[in-house]
Design an enzyme around this catalytic site. Sequence first.
Site, PDB file in Angstrom:
ATOM      1  N   HIS A 157      60.735  33.113 -21.194  1.00 32.49           N
ATOM      2  CA  HIS A 157      60.976  31.790 -21.810  1.00 32.49           C
ATOM      3  C   HIS A 157      61.779  30.877 -20.878  1.00 32.49           C
ATOM      4  CE1 HIS A 157      59.980  33.823 -25.684  1.00 32.49           C
ATOM      5  NE2 HIS A 157      60.674  34.809 -25.142  1.00 32.49           N
ATOM      6  N   SER A 279      59.324  11.472   1.150  1.00 36.13           N
ATOM      7  CA  SER A 279      59.029  10.387   0.219  1.00 36.13           C
ATOM      8  C   SER A 279      58.957   9.092   1.002  1.00 36.13           C
ATOM      9  CB  SER A 279      60.143  10.317  -0.826  1.00 36.13           C
ATOM     10  OG  SER A 279      60.239   9.000  -1.346  1.00 36.13           O
ATOM     11  N   LYS A 326      24.618  21.629  -9.116  1.00 35.01           N
ATOM     12  CA  LYS A 326      24.964  21.862  -7.703  1.00 35.01           C
ATOM     13  C   LYS A 326      26.229  21.140  -7.280  1.00 35.01           C
ATOM     14  CE  LYS A 326      20.925  20.837  -5.951  1.00 35.01           C
ATOM     15  NZ  LYS A 326      19.722  20.694  -5.106  1.00 35.01           N
TER      16      LYS A 326
HETATM   17  N1  ARG Z   1      16.680  19.301  -6.770  1.00 35.36           N
HETATM   18  C1  ARG Z   1      16.117  20.174  -7.718  1.00 35.36           C
HETATM   19  C2  ARG Z   1      17.200  20.994  -8.418  1.00 35.36           C
HETATM   20  O1  ARG Z   1      18.242  21.140  -7.880  1.00 35.36           O
HETATM   21  C3  ARG Z   1      15.182  21.112  -7.048  1.00 35.36           C
HETATM   22  C4  ARG Z   1      14.136  21.655  -7.959  1.00 35.36           C
HETATM   23  C5  ARG Z   1      13.177  20.565  -8.326  1.00 35.36           C
HETATM   24  N2  ARG Z   1      12.156  21.068  -9.164  1.00 35.36           N
HETATM   25  C6  ARG Z   1      11.416  20.258  -9.935  1.00 35.36           C
HETATM   26  N3  ARG Z   1      10.504  20.816 -10.647  1.00 35.36           N
HETATM   27  N4  ARG Z   1      11.590  18.979  -9.961  1.00 35.36           N
HETATM   28  O2  ARG Z   1      16.984  21.443  -9.498  1.00 35.36           O
END
Ligand code: ARG
Length: 431
Positions: A157, A279, A326
Amino acid sequence: MTELLWQKAGIATDERIMRFLAGDDVVLDREFFLHDIEASKAHVEGLARIGIVSEAECAALLGELDALGADFRDGRFALDARFEDGHSAIEARLTERLGDAGRKVHTGRSRNDQVLVATRLWLKAQLAGLAGLCHAVAGVCLARAADAALPLPGYTHLQRAVVSSTALWWAGFAEAFIDDAARARDTLTWIDANPLGTAAGYGVNLALDRDHTTRALGFARLQVNPVYAQLSRGKFEIAALDALGAALLDLRRLAWDLSLFTTAEYDFVRLPAQYTTGSSIMPNKRNPDVVELMRASYAGVAAARSEIEQLLSLPSGYQRDLQFSKGALVRGFARGLAALALLPDLLTRLQWNDAAMRAAIEPAMYATDVAIEQAVAGVPFREAYRAAAATAASAGEGRSPQASLAARVSPGACADLRLAELRERWARLAP
Ligand code: ARG
């Protein structure tokens, strides 16, 4: 943009719509491009093994894929807005240089399994990197746990609780990062399956040599079912981010300790000067910005995990939504690994302030020792506890931190850190 792989006669593409569809995808694909090339080589070899491309075409395609990889690495080939994505760029280059052989390369594959396999290889590399970093951090913590143990107040704590030691603190984070290295490796093993050859998610009317591509790409096994291959997109990314998040959670708590311990109020720790900043207005300041950003890095990892989880509200089969996984994945790993990468050096050079730590150990912190000693002598613990509570302020009489630590013989505690056991686990996790 170069000609789209899927262009149909009579349908003009709209620039604004294309920009929305492709977005920063081609830029993100730079991260995966070399893996895409590697997987393309395995695919081409597979095609040769079932007679879709001749041996000569296969050799030419492999040579050109290697050349493309080298050009990309050396900056002679830029993956940019000329292409819809990295996959199209590969086919465009092979077609431009090799004609019909290039036009054959996409036989039996889809960008859906192409992006899956490139991402899978990338994830494996990232998890190996994560395991290596956690191993390195644990190695430093183990080494420092073997330094002469200094008394360190133990808090619960954020209140002073019992006498602890720097060695116990180090060994604690060593075991944490050993677990994190093991988790990264386990996750790597869990996702180590080859999705290439599942095409759009339903297989193809070709006896693709998937066992060959599995071996050639160094996968431990085949990801058998094409529907599952698509279901695993995002799911495996989340598993990898969970493994990263586990390490970043430990880092967050370690960084919290350091940010507290470097305040004047505690003054237990001196960070290496390079890890602090000044700073712009207050000439007196040295701030622990690096450990603060290490602490904050968990947020980026958790956000990436959450973004992908939100995207996965999808039916089975490929959906374009998955493209957005991604960016989150790349940002999450970049942030998390960058934070971990600085840690071994920072921890190696961190200095304890023995005097301040001793000064923070007050007599009442021996009260638990007193109660347990009485219990050992036969007084029921609750009774001993009450007696020790009544006299807590004088519990330190005739006691020293060293003696208290030397008596802490429960397995894992200060007098029995079991470093050999930890070292053995650590050694087995060596990269
Ligand atoms: N840029 C796409 C992705 O990351 C690649 C796959 C695209 N496939 C499609 N059927 N449009 O998903």
